[in-house]
Scaffold this motif. Structure first.
Motif, PDB file in Angstrom:
ATOM      1  N   ARG A  64       0.837  -1.212   0.000  1.00 35.26           N
ATOM      2  CA  ARG A  64       0.000   0.000   0.000  1.00 35.26           C
ATOM      3  C   ARG A  64       0.868   1.257   0.000  1.00 35.26           C
ATOM      4  NH1 ARG A  64      -2.106   3.252   4.060  1.00 35.26           N
ATOM      5  NH2 ARG A  64      -1.280   1.917   5.706  1.00 35.26           N
ATOM      6  N   ASP A  80       1.438   5.010   0.741  1.00 37.60           N
ATOM      7  CA  ASP A  80       0.903   5.924   1.757  1.00 37.60           C
ATOM      8  C   ASP A  80       1.520   7.307   1.522  1.00 37.60           C
ATOM      9  OD1 ASP A  80       0.248   7.335   4.010  1.00 37.60           O
ATOM     10  OD2 ASP A  80       0.953   5.825   5.441  1.00 37.60           O
ATOM     11  N   ASN A 118       0.933  10.055   3.064  1.00 43.13           N
ATOM     12  CA  ASN A 118       0.922  10.947   4.240  1.00 43.13           C
ATOM     13  C   ASN A 118       1.394  10.205   5.485  1.00 43.13           C
ATOM     14  OD1 ASN A 118      -0.276  13.393   3.097  1.00 43.13           O
ATOM     15  ND2 ASN A 118      -2.052  12.064   2.751  1.00 43.13           N
ATOM     16  N   LEU A 119       2.666   9.920   5.578  1.00 47.35           N
ATOM     17  CA  LEU A 119       3.165   9.247   6.777  1.00 47.35           C
ATOM     18  C   LEU A 119       2.978  10.180   7.973  1.00 47.35           C
ATOM     19  CD1 LEU A 119       6.485   7.568   5.585  1.00 47.35           C
ATOM     20  CD2 LEU A 119       4.349   6.443   6.271  1.00 47.35           C
ATOM     21  N   ASP A 120       2.370   9.667   9.028  1.00 52.93           N
ATOM     22  CA  ASP A 120       2.081  10.555  10.154  1.00 52.93           C
ATOM     23  C   ASP A 120       3.133  10.407  11.256  1.00 52.93           C
ATOM     24  OD1 ASP A 120       1.537   8.182  11.352  1.00 52.93           O
ATOM     25  OD2 ASP A 120      -0.640   8.398  11.250  1.00 52.93           O
ATOM     26  N   SER A 170       4.359   7.103  12.611  1.00 49.20           N
ATOM     27  CA  SER A 170       5.217   6.230  11.797  1.00 49.20           C
ATOM     28  C   SER A 170       6.696   6.397  12.135  1.00 49.20           C
ATOM     29  CB  SER A 170       5.046   6.552  10.314  1.00 49.20           C
ATOM     30  OG  SER A 170       3.700   6.593   9.963  1.00 49.20           O
ATOM     31  N   HIS A 227       6.497   9.872   1.895  1.00 52.90           N
ATOM     32  CA  HIS A 227       5.704   8.779   1.345  1.00 52.90           C
ATOM     33  C   HIS A 227       6.216   7.437   1.877  1.00 52.90           C
ATOM     34  CE1 HIS A 227       4.685  11.462  -2.379  1.00 52.90           C
ATOM     35  NE2 HIS A 227       4.123  11.881  -1.273  1.00 52.90           N
ATOM     36  N   TRP A 246       3.722   0.264   2.602  1.00 51.98           N
ATOM     37  CA  TRP A 246       3.439  -0.691   3.687  1.00 51.98           C
ATOM     38  C   TRP A 246       3.150  -2.079   3.124  1.00 51.98           C
ATOM     39  CZ3 TRP A 246       3.873   0.952   8.702  1.00 51.98           C
ATOM     40  CH2 TRP A 246       3.816   2.335   8.941  1.00 51.98           C
TER      41      TRP A 246
END
Ligand SMILES: CC(C)(COP(=O)(O)OP(=O)(O)OC[C@H]1O[C@@H](n2cnc3c(N)ncnc32)[C@H](O)[C@@H]1OP(=O)(O)O)[C@@H](O)C(=O)NCCC(=O)NCCS
Length: 167
Positions: A2, A4, A6-8, A11, A45, A48
């Motif tokens: 997947r 992503d 918007n790694l928050d 992470s 980015h 996962w």
């Protein structure tokens, strides 16, 4: 896997683990942690796989010495793919998705010539851009115009965020 875009903040441990495991020194892990803490990342980015972070790309803004530009020029890096997934096309797909997602005028990076040339990056010297004083770094410095002519009138010495120059 997947993508992503918007790694928050949560992470952080996953990013740290991936970078420590896939670069020879702690430099990249410490760099990213410092940039995240000082909110200097323009975009991050991730990729996962069943809850594990197997890919990471971070972007920061760069300036060109002496050029007063309104263009969005980002530095790509660090980029890493988990060793178990390397050389299977995962990094190429991830990089393509990541570049498609960002909305900028141009991207520069220091990296493996064979990998980035396949994705449209050209030696930065072709655009009159320089990065370091030593020729090894210079030969690994690449640029991508997101539209033709984006780097016209932008020749000069590229400056990253200060953290990139700390050992
Ligand atoms: C560089 C990296 C992001 C590429 O991701 P990847 O998923 O392995 O790349 P792909 O499978 O899509 O593409 C493979 C191609 O990239 C190039 N490549 C990959 N790793 C390379 C390396 N260490 N040195 C030189 N070229 C490399 C080669 O052209 C390779 O083709 P080949 O397998 O036919 O020789 C990944 O190997 C990595 O994270 N390496 C460790 C961290 C690192 O060095 N990051 C800095 C990137 S500049």
């Amino acid at each position: 896997m997947r993508f992503d875009p918007n790694l928050d903040a949560e992470s952080a441990p996953n990013i740290d683990h991936l970078l420590r495991a896939n670069f020879p020194t702690e430099f990249e892990a410490n760099l990213v942690s410092g940039l995240r803490n000082s909110r200097k990342m323009c975009a991050e980015h991730g990729l996962w796989d069943h809850g594990s972070l197997v890919g990471y790309i971070g972007y920061t803004r760069v300036r060109i010495e002496g050029v007063d530009s309104k263009r969005q020029i980002w530095g790509l890096g660090p980029m890493a793919i988990d060793s178990a997934h390397q050389r299977q096309g995962v990094g190429s797909k991830f990089l393509t998705e990541s570049l498609d997602y960002i909305e900028v005028d141009a991207v520069v990076l220091v990296g493996h010539a064979e990998f980035y040339a396949k994705h449209g990056f050209r030696p930065a010297s072709e655009f009159g851009l320089t990065y370091g004083d030593d020729s090894t770094r210079e030969s690994a410095f690449f640029a991508l115009e997101c539209w033709k002519g984006a780097l016209d009138g932008h020749a000069g010495h590229v400056l990253y965020e200060d953290a990139f120059y700390r050992e």
